[in-house]
Design an enzyme around this catalytic site. Sequence first.
Site, short mmCIF file in Angstrom:
data_model
loop_
_atom_site.label_atom_id
_atom_site.label_comp_id
_atom_site.label_asym_id
_atom_site.label_seq_id
_atom_site.Cartn_x
_atom_site.Cartn_y
_atom_site.Cartn_z
N ASP A 66 27.22 73.00 16.35
CA ASP A 66 27.46 71.91 15.42
C ASP A 66 26.17 71.10 15.31
O ASP A 66 25.91 70.25 16.14
CB ASP A 66 28.61 71.03 15.92
CG ASP A 66 28.92 69.85 15.03
OD1 ASP A 66 28.43 69.83 13.88
OD2 ASP A 66 29.63 68.95 15.49
N HIS A 84 30.88 69.12 20.45
CA HIS A 84 30.74 67.88 21.21
C HIS A 84 31.17 68.08 22.66
O HIS A 84 31.60 67.13 23.32
CB HIS A 84 31.55 66.73 20.60
CG HIS A 84 31.14 66.35 19.21
ND1 HIS A 84 31.45 65.14 18.63
CD2 HIS A 84 30.43 67.03 18.26
CE1 HIS A 84 30.95 65.09 17.40
NE2 HIS A 84 30.34 66.24 17.16
N ASP A 110 29.44 73.48 7.71
CA ASP A 110 29.63 72.70 8.94
C ASP A 110 31.08 72.78 9.41
O ASP A 110 31.61 71.84 10.00
CB ASP A 110 29.22 71.24 8.68
CG ASP A 110 29.13 70.41 9.95
OD1 ASP A 110 29.08 71.00 11.05
OD2 ASP A 110 29.11 69.16 9.84
N HIS A 119 23.31 69.78 8.91
CA HIS A 119 22.58 68.71 9.59
C HIS A 119 21.88 69.24 10.85
O HIS A 119 22.40 70.12 11.53
CB HIS A 119 23.49 67.53 9.92
CG HIS A 119 24.63 67.80 10.85
ND1 HIS A 119 24.54 67.69 12.21
CD2 HIS A 119 25.92 68.15 10.61
CE1 HIS A 119 25.71 67.95 12.77
NE2 HIS A 119 26.56 68.25 11.81
N ASP A 144 20.88 67.31 13.51
CA ASP A 144 21.12 66.57 14.76
C ASP A 144 22.34 67.09 15.49
O ASP A 144 23.23 67.71 14.90
CB ASP A 144 21.26 65.08 14.50
CG ASP A 144 22.50 64.72 13.69
OD1 ASP A 144 22.75 65.40 12.66
OD2 ASP A 144 23.21 63.77 14.06
N GLU A 158 23.73 63.02 10.96
CA GLU A 158 25.12 63.16 10.53
C GLU A 158 26.09 62.74 11.63
O GLU A 158 27.12 62.13 11.36
CB GLU A 158 25.39 64.62 10.11
CG GLU A 158 26.73 64.85 9.42
CD GLU A 158 27.87 65.23 10.35
OE1 GLU A 158 29.00 65.40 9.87
OE2 GLU A 158 27.64 65.35 11.58
N GLU A 159 25.75 63.05 12.87
CA GLU A 159 26.66 62.78 13.98
C GLU A 159 26.85 61.29 14.26
O GLU A 159 27.80 60.90 14.92
CB GLU A 159 26.16 63.47 15.25
CG GLU A 159 26.17 64.99 15.20
CD GLU A 159 27.57 65.59 15.19
OE1 GLU A 159 28.56 64.82 15.20
OE2 GLU A 159 27.68 66.82 15.17
#
Length: 411
Positions: free
Chosen positions: A142, A382, A199, A79, A81, A176-177
Amino acid sequence: MSSVLERFLRYVQVDTQSDPNSETFPSTAKQRNLSNLLAEELRALGVADAHVDAHGYVYATIPSNSDKTNIPVICFCSHVDTSPDVTGENVKPIVHRNWNGSDIILPDDNSQVLRTGELHDLDQQIGNDIVTASGTTLLGADNKAGVAEIMAAAEHLLANPQLKHGTIKILFTPDEEVGRGTEKVDLQKLGADFGYTVDGEAIGTLEDETFSADGVKITIHGVSTHPGYAIGKLENALKIAAEILAKLPKDKLSPETTQDKEGFIHPVQMEGIQEKAVLSFIIRDFTEKGLHEKEALLKSIMEEALKVYPNSSAEFKVQEQYRNMKEVLDQHPEVIQNALTAMERVGLKPIQRSIRGGTDGSRLSFMGLPCPNIFAGEHAFHSKLEWVSVQDMEKAVEVIVELALVWENNS
């Protein structure tokens, strides 16, 4: 060495943060900036059909170069994002070459320090090259590590036609997030039989099991009146919401008190005024039975809190998010076995484990594309302490390439 580091350093500087409160798709237009760049780079590599569709997905095909006609079509997916939890604007990646194990103090905020013993797996990286951000943003490993690895693997396969493989599909998803990464994917257009999200975290990991996940929204309707004349009348929805939160278990069933296969009830948002308040929760467990038990507990807590507010009411709404992909993957053991074989062939000792979370592969599996998750090397995601090892990214590229060869060889 592959092009993975150069690609990664370029991609993380493109701000692609998604927005959970947006009603557009993708949730932020800026995600398209990276999607468009990836499609352009794929076409430059010779992938003629690479393009971005109306929803921001990148679709691309590396044609088969094998004489065999029965090779399943496999897809590699990551992904574009990054998490809305920490800003992804003006990311300044730093490569810490031949790291000696000492603390890594991030220069733009000296309070942000990577230390062995505090960050999982960091102590395994002494002598490797570590990439971090500068201290004021996340890094974006990520999942731009996975994006860069798929791109580097595609470049390697295209440059080495002696490496025989079947048809390979590439899919890069937005959002995705924020839990919407597969919402508008067109699997018929993709045309893959099996897939792998890239991922995951530690080198050598293969994840074939995720949480099952639901969202719960509690909407509380209180009784509003002028506070100067509220005696015996006012029933403040904000206070009712606070009581529900206060009644949640303190020593169990929360993210901060659970591990391994333990699930949780997690409040993620509260908003409102005295007349109306809304609480949003995520519920996680590895089984549907566990999800339903936690939802029943939360509903009973809500009902208990309302007992002392006779003129107030509440709505309890459950929204399915995704389910444990192991239920699907167990029906297709070759998807897992081929990934384990590929890792072993590049010198890794595979680590098969569960994810205390989900990936696009969770939903893709139930949509008809069995799709476990292989490592990308991303860590401390994150957060401003996010990091990735160059050597781990290089090894992920090797695994992706080898996995394409394994499917051809075993067909």
